[in-house]
Design a protein around this motif. Structure first.
Motif, PDB file in Angstrom:
ATOM      1  N   GLN A 274       2.825  15.252 -13.000  1.00 30.75           N
ATOM      2  CA  GLN A 274       1.747  16.020 -13.672  1.00 30.75           C
ATOM      3  C   GLN A 274       1.783  17.482 -13.275  1.00 30.75           C
ATOM      4  OE1 GLN A 274      -1.851  13.959 -12.690  1.00 30.75           O
ATOM      5  NE2 GLN A 274      -1.521  12.329 -14.220  1.00 30.75           N
ATOM      6  N   ALA A 275       2.051  17.747 -11.955  1.00 35.54           N
ATOM      7  CA  ALA A 275       2.139  19.137 -11.495  1.00 35.54           C
ATOM      8  C   ALA A 275       3.296  19.854 -12.162  1.00 35.54           C
ATOM      9  CB  ALA A 275       2.283  19.154  -9.967  1.00 35.54           C
ATOM     10  N   ALA A 276       4.395  19.116 -12.312  1.00 35.65           N
ATOM     11  CA  ALA A 276       5.549  19.730 -12.973  1.00 35.65           C
ATOM     12  C   ALA A 276       5.262  20.044 -14.426  1.00 35.65           C
ATOM     13  CB  ALA A 276       6.751  18.780 -12.835  1.00 35.65           C
ATOM     14  N   MET A 277       4.532  19.157 -15.079  1.00 32.80           N
ATOM     15  CA  MET A 277       4.163  19.420 -16.477  1.00 32.80           C
ATOM     16  C   MET A 277       3.266  20.636 -16.586  1.00 32.80           C
ATOM     17  SD  MET A 277       3.489  15.542 -17.826  1.00 32.80           S
ATOM     18  CE  MET A 277       2.887  16.163 -19.387  1.00 32.80           C
TER      19      MET A 277
ATOM     20  N   LEU B  69       1.759   6.845  -6.627  1.00 33.11           N
ATOM     21  CA  LEU B  69       0.726   7.827  -6.966  1.00 33.11           C
ATOM     22  C   LEU B  69       1.214   9.240  -6.742  1.00 33.11           C
ATOM     23  CD1 LEU B  69      -2.187   8.457  -7.758  1.00 33.11           C
ATOM     24  CD2 LEU B  69      -2.838   8.148  -5.356  1.00 33.11           C
ATOM     25  N   ILE B  70       1.940   9.422  -5.599  1.00 29.11           N
ATOM     26  CA  ILE B  70       2.469  10.756  -5.308  1.00 29.11           C
ATOM     27  C   ILE B  70       3.462  11.172  -6.382  1.00 29.11           C
ATOM     28  CG2 ILE B  70       3.910  12.051  -3.688  1.00 29.11           C
ATOM     29  CD1 ILE B  70       2.612  10.385  -1.435  1.00 29.11           C
TER      30      ILE B  70
ATOM     31  N   VAL C  60       0.844  -1.210   0.000  1.00 29.06           N
ATOM     32  CA  VAL C  60       0.000   0.000   0.000  1.00 29.06           C
ATOM     33  C   VAL C  60       0.868   1.244   0.000  1.00 29.06           C
ATOM     34  CG1 VAL C  60      -1.683   1.294   1.359  1.00 29.06           C
ATOM     35  CG2 VAL C  60      -1.962  -1.167   1.068  1.00 29.06           C
ATOM     36  N   LEU C  61       1.916   1.227   0.838  1.00 33.08           N
ATOM     37  CA  LEU C  61       2.803   2.390   0.885  1.00 33.08           C
ATOM     38  C   LEU C  61       3.482   2.628  -0.457  1.00 33.08           C
ATOM     39  CD1 LEU C  61       4.437   1.831   4.429  1.00 33.08           C
ATOM     40  CD2 LEU C  61       2.718   3.536   3.784  1.00 33.08           C
ATOM     41  N   LYS C  62       3.931   1.541  -1.088  1.00 33.97           N
ATOM     42  CA  LYS C  62       4.569   1.692  -2.405  1.00 33.97           C
ATOM     43  C   LYS C  62       3.601   2.264  -3.435  1.00 33.97           C
ATOM     44  CE  LYS C  62       7.333  -0.851  -5.763  1.00 33.97           C
ATOM     45  NZ  LYS C  62       6.601  -0.323  -6.909  1.00 33.97           N
TER      46      LYS C  62
END
Length: 223
Positions: free
Chosen positions: A36-39, A29-30, A22-24
């Protein structure tokens, strides 16, 4: 007792593995969200698309010649119309035309001034032409009336160089009494000396300079 602890440890191990998975997944996802934010922010690694915004600039500049190109289309008709306008006013006859003769075609006359004071019920017209000392006349058109047709009878008149006008007269022929002049027109030779053919109705005047009808003539200048 040891068997129970072994089962417990196996369950704990599976639980830990599930937590790690789950952590991976959350980390993946992060990472994707960060990319995407960088794009969206136009980061340095995505700076390559910038020329896509600059590339359309020539597309806006390219149509400019299309606006300047039609300009000759508006000026060209003016250049074409100018010769037509000038041609309408340009004199057609030649300045070197040397008038020597005029072929006078007599077409018809109308509303000849005639009074019933002769011994006839209707006029018998004929035409006389004077060019300086040269005199010509047609046949008599018996009973042709006040609006006779001359059937394009022609007179070939010689024109002296010093003559500036010709005189055209319509007469009524009488067998017993003297013939009567019904009307005359003095036509200036200016247009004919330029070589211009004339087709027109000429106004006739009587001896009292009163209106006496009209005559239709075609004047053909000849060298």
């Amino acid at each position: 007792m040891s068997h129970q602890e072994s089962a417990y440890e196996a369950g704990l191990r599976r639980h830990n593995e599930e937590i790690q998975a789950v952590l991976k997944a959350e980390q993946d996802l992060i990472r994707v969200q960060q990319q995407q934010a960088a794009m969206n922010a136009g980061g340095g690694q995505y700076g390559a698309p910038q020329p896509q915004y600059g590339a359309p600039q020539p597309q806006y500049g390219a149509p400019q010649p299309q606006h300047s190109a039609p300009q000759p289309q508006y000026s060209a008709p003016a250049a074409e119309a100018a010769p037509q306008h000038q041609a309408h006013h340009q004199p057609q006859p030649s300045a070197s035309f040397n008038l020597r003769r005029v072929n006078i075609e007599l077409v018809e006359a109308r509303e000849l001034k005639w009074t019933v004071d002769q011994l006839a019920d209707t006029p018998d017209p004929y035409v006389k032409v004077y060019c300086g000392s040269n005199k010509y006349k047609t046949q008599v058109f018996e009973d042709a009336g006040r609006s006779p047709r001359f059937n394009n009878a022609s007179i070939m008149a010689d024109i002296p160089q010093d003559v500036q006008e010709i005189t055209i007269e319509v007469w009524d022929y009488n067998k017993i009494l003297p013939s009567v002049m019904l009307g005359r027109n003095k036509y200036h030779l200016g247009e004919l000396r330029n070589g211009r053919r004339e087709d027109k109705w000429l106004d006739l005047k009587d001896n009292e300079n009163q209106a006496a009808g009209q005559i239709h003539v075609i004047l053909n200048p000849l060298e």
